[in-house]
Design an enzyme around this catalytic site. Sequence first.
Site, PDB file in Angstrom:
ATOM      1  CD  GLU A   1       6.093  -1.790   7.937  1.00  0.00           C
ATOM      2  OE1 GLU A   1       4.908  -1.314   8.085  1.00  0.00           O
ATOM      3  OE2 GLU A   1       7.161  -1.527   8.485  1.00  0.00           O
ATOM      4  CG  HIS A   2       1.223  -9.351   8.957  1.00  0.00           C
ATOM      5  ND1 HIS A   2       0.547  -9.841  10.041  1.00  0.00           N
ATOM      6  CD2 HIS A   2       0.663  -9.691   7.809  1.00  0.00           C
ATOM      7  CE1 HIS A   2      -0.356 -10.564   9.418  1.00  0.00           C
ATOM      8  NE2 HIS A   2      -0.495 -10.398   8.196  1.00  0.00           N
TER       9      HIS A   2
END
Length: 93
Positions: A81-82
């Site tokens: 997600e990052h």
Amino acid sequence: MRTVIECVPNISEGVHRTAVEEIAAAVRAAPGVRLLDVSSDASHNRSVLTFLGDAQAVRAGVAALFEAAVARIDLTKHRGEHPRIGAVDVVPL
């Protein structure tokens, strides 16, 4: 008076626990480094290490971190997600 520097690098690995442990071990083995914490997040696929030492020790710890992380993190297979820049994203001091 001794100068102590804290380093809090972020690496692009939070899923493969063995890789994170091996990277942490490399930092821990650097002369004069004290590894305080390793925190991993599988959904972001990132880990944050916290270590400290004098300037020479922190340089050695950062070099060990880069060597171990680049050898173990394959960004062509990385998902998380990052956003990421590289195997080692940031190295705040």
